[in-house]
Design a protein around this motif. Sequence first.
Motif, short mmCIF file in Angstrom:
data_model
loop_
_atom_site.label_atom_id
_atom_site.label_comp_id
_atom_site.label_asym_id
_atom_site.label_seq_id
_atom_site.Cartn_x
_atom_site.Cartn_y
_atom_site.Cartn_z
N PRO A 145 0.83 -1.08 0.01
CA PRO A 145 -0.02 0.02 -0.07
C PRO A 145 0.78 1.26 -0.08
O PRO A 145 1.08 1.69 1.09
CB PRO A 145 -0.58 -0.10 1.28
N GLU A 146 1.24 1.67 -1.20
CA GLU A 146 2.14 2.91 -1.26
C GLU A 146 1.61 3.60 -2.45
O GLU A 146 1.22 3.11 -3.53
CB GLU A 146 3.48 2.17 -1.75
N ALA A 147 1.51 5.08 -2.33
CA ALA A 147 1.05 5.94 -3.44
C ALA A 147 2.01 5.68 -4.81
O ALA A 147 3.02 5.31 -4.79
CB ALA A 147 1.13 7.18 -3.20
N PHE A 148 1.19 5.67 -5.82
CA PHE A 148 1.94 5.64 -7.14
C PHE A 148 0.92 6.18 -8.51
O PHE A 148 -0.24 6.22 -8.19
CB PHE A 148 2.68 4.23 -7.50
N GLU A 175 -1.56 -3.92 -3.40
CA GLU A 175 -1.64 -2.67 -2.84
C GLU A 175 -2.70 -2.23 -2.07
O GLU A 175 -2.87 -1.24 -1.45
CB GLU A 175 -1.67 -1.61 -4.09
#
Lengths: 184, 184
Positions: free
Chosen positions: B23-26, B51
Amino acid sequence: MTFEYLQDPGHGPRWHGVLPGRPEAFFLKRGDGEHAKLFGDLFTVLLSGDETEGQFGIITCDCPAGDIIPTHSHAATHETFYIVDGKVRVFVESPDGQRSSRLLEPGDFGFVPAGLAHAYRVEAPTRMLGVLSGGFERFFQRMGTPTDTADPGQPPFIPELDRIMAAGQQHGTRFFPDFTWPDA
Amino acid sequence: MTFEYLQDPGHGPRWHGVLPGRPEAFFLKRGDGEHAKLFGDLFTVLLSGDETEGQFGIITCDCPAGDIIPTHSHAATHETFYIVDGKVRVFVESPDGQRSSRLLEPGDFGFVPAGLAHAYRVEAPTRMLGVLSGGFERFFQRMGTPTDTADPGQPPFIPELDRIMAAGQQHGTRFFPDFTWPDA
């Protein structure tokens, strides 16, 4: 241009029942769904957590260009941005405190996981589609107001601060009014 | 036009790592993502269950018009259809055995919950976006083959029957080869 179900919730909105409310097949024509007006934006719920055992909900947002929306984070909601038409700049703070943004255009995609401070600014008239952890799709109805029309000409709905805070609290959302972005 | 990682999985595809896998912004530009070719269709994973803590995955499918795809059901996967461009007829059997279909055009939306037999037929060159219970987005990579290019001119990938059945088994999908639809 009727918001009368705010006064009489038994009265409407007419879209009540358009989604089945349980895992059952259904179809929507473009423009159909559960509409809510929030500021100048029209949010439409196409699918809710009630149909997906709480897994996800789907909204569209039809929005004019405007100011950056206030920075906030969601305790437990993963959120996506898919641009159908228009231009949206998404701002996000990474866990190490870096603040950056990306301009999204048609076909572009963005993901903001739970817990990260983020904001966005609509830079041209936009239709975007969002997928959200199930249940969060109701946030826009609670902060905004249900409406029966997708007419872009209807007046904006400006919520009172206590309505904003109540919707935020109900959906695990914190606002950061003093947050600044380097490229905002 | 390279499928060489089928022979040498250590080699590619180049999109490996485009999604963070947690779970990381992209962000993705239009056309970016994890591409896989399956028959004449290009499936692109924009987001996976990795994610979203398993909640949902998102794909796009760029597909030429074609025959109806075989009827099937997913034991545990909720599935959506959102038409960005094109025309797709979705066929679904309700729990009481009624078989019906709906032609979806740009902006239209369809939902098929877990357990229902369904099929679809692409009736014009189409881009559609699908949201799926988390993890199912890998089905198209397992039944199809990874590819680095979104070029619509690349050759189709026709899987062997055992590859189809293995992907189906891995993702709780049953096929109903003798199923007929009244309006197919």
